[in-house]
Design an enzyme around this catalytic site. Sequence first.
Site, PDB file in Angstrom:
ATOM      1  N   PHE A 160       1.384   2.346   5.633  1.00  0.00           N
ATOM      2  CA  PHE A 160       2.372   1.430   5.029  1.00  0.00           C
ATOM      3  C   PHE A 160       2.070  -0.015   5.482  1.00  0.00           C
ATOM      4  CE2 PHE A 160       5.896  -1.487   5.149  1.00  0.00           C
ATOM      5  CZ  PHE A 160       6.742  -1.157   4.439  1.00  0.00           C
ATOM      6  N   GLU A 161       1.430  -0.846   4.533  1.00  0.00           N
ATOM      7  CA  GLU A 161       1.575  -2.139   4.912  1.00  0.00           C
ATOM      8  C   GLU A 161       1.829  -2.979   3.575  1.00  0.00           C
ATOM      9  OE1 GLU A 161      -2.479  -2.793   6.315  1.00  0.00           O
ATOM     10  OE2 GLU A 161      -3.417  -2.492   4.459  1.00  0.00           O
ATOM     11  N   ILE A 162       2.624  -4.028   3.785  1.00  0.00           N
ATOM     12  CA  ILE A 162       2.712  -5.100   2.915  1.00  0.00           C
ATOM     13  C   ILE A 162       1.977  -6.328   3.345  1.00  0.00           C
ATOM     14  CG2 ILE A 162       4.728  -6.410   1.364  1.00  0.00           C
ATOM     15  CD1 ILE A 162       6.443  -3.936   2.089  1.00  0.00           C
ATOM     16  N   ARG A 212       1.030  -1.199   0.077  1.00  0.00           N
ATOM     17  CA  ARG A 212      -0.055  -0.074   0.038  1.00  0.00           C
ATOM     18  C   ARG A 212       1.004   1.254   0.164  1.00  0.00           C
ATOM     19  NH1 ARG A 212      -4.738   1.095   4.497  1.00  0.00           N
ATOM     20  NH2 ARG A 212      -4.736   3.400   4.526  1.00  0.00           N
ATOM     21  N   TYR A 232       1.543 -10.231   7.074  1.00  0.00           N
ATOM     22  CA  TYR A 232       1.389  -8.722   7.102  1.00  0.00           C
ATOM     23  C   TYR A 232       2.850  -8.098   7.592  1.00  0.00           C
ATOM     24  CZ  TYR A 232      -0.716  -4.243   8.575  1.00  0.00           C
ATOM     25  OH  TYR A 232      -1.238  -3.135   8.447  1.00  0.00           O
TER      26      TYR A 232
END
Length: 399
Positions: A296-298, A213, A239
């Site tokens: 921020f997230e992957i 994101r 996550y």
Amino acid sequence: MMIPRWKYVAMGGGVLVTLHLLLSIHPTYRATTSPFSYLPSEWSGSSNGGTLGDGSILPPAATVPKLTGKRPDLEDLREDGLEGRRKANAVFVVLARNGDLWAFLESMKQMEDRFNHWAKYDYVFLNDDEFSEDFKRYTQALTSSKCYYGLIEPSHWNQPDWIDEEKATAAREDMIRKKVIYGHSVPYRNMCRFNSGFFFRHPLLANYDYYWRIEPSIKLFCDIAYDPFLLMQDEKKVYGFTLSLFEYIETIPTLWDTVKGFIQEHPEYVPEGNAMQFLSDDNGETYNKCHFWSNFEIGDLNFWRSEAYMKFFEYLDKAGGFYYERWGDAPVHSIGAALFAKKEQIHWFEDIGYKHEPFQHCPQGEAHTRGKCWCDPANNFDWEWYSCTNKYVGMFPKS
């Protein structure tokens, strides 16, 4: 009448303290009338583990989990040539409106310069309105990767018809009186609900497994010479985050009670070895308000599509808290990841330098050097007393 000098000193000190609080706290809190309303009673002082001579901030006496495999570094990937290298089935996801164009181009340019100029992952842009030709032209011009532009289905974005509008209006008015940021906003609530339960269902994302994101006006401080998507895939992570902190309780007064109701009905979805310790200091009785900052997230798209998370979201959605309160996607994602995955499946990207106002994560020590980072190591949110990263690290005691 003459005012004694010491009173001027005291007044000046008070102004400085107030300014520090206002500038350093979560954006949600900045709009509240009392700068102390967000302070968790169980915290006081700093949890820093100390500092190094270069200003790097040491973590508390714990460590993050070690990767089980070899990190897929850029130098290793070059052996087969970057064009034919192994890649994850992954994509950047951007929720934006046409008015976000220039602020987002700054973020996109940094992502291209720091990582994607060699990684070459595609972008998916989502909007509740049609993207303008200018938005498409300027964003596509910044990358050699493909950009896809999607319209969000109204039923996935708009407030559902079954929400009691009289009750929702009263809730918004109450938040306006309390000066809760975005407390008045239905579109903001639409966004939180969409990110919580619908973005991963969009047709443009149907064939992807992982996402990163990206939001407007962020900073990426370091070169990323490995593939975070491959790390997620190879290590079976679901996550990834950089920053974590406390949520503002005025926005989620009944969220945890609703979560507890779901767990009681569906204990089968909660595995042993989950990350409840990150969320609660009393084994789940109460919520400590910790969440991963989701700007921020992957993440693993299939984790959000899983039966456990889908039923969880539907349960929350039916409770109406996205509109009767102001439940954010950050606590919802954080609670979902912490409860329905093993704690080792949540990854702290401590080597990715990142800033979203007003907080930043600056890598420390060797990671700062390796990434050619340009942030100040001493300007790092991780071990501030209102960060929750110490709770994450505390789940993995040193052996």
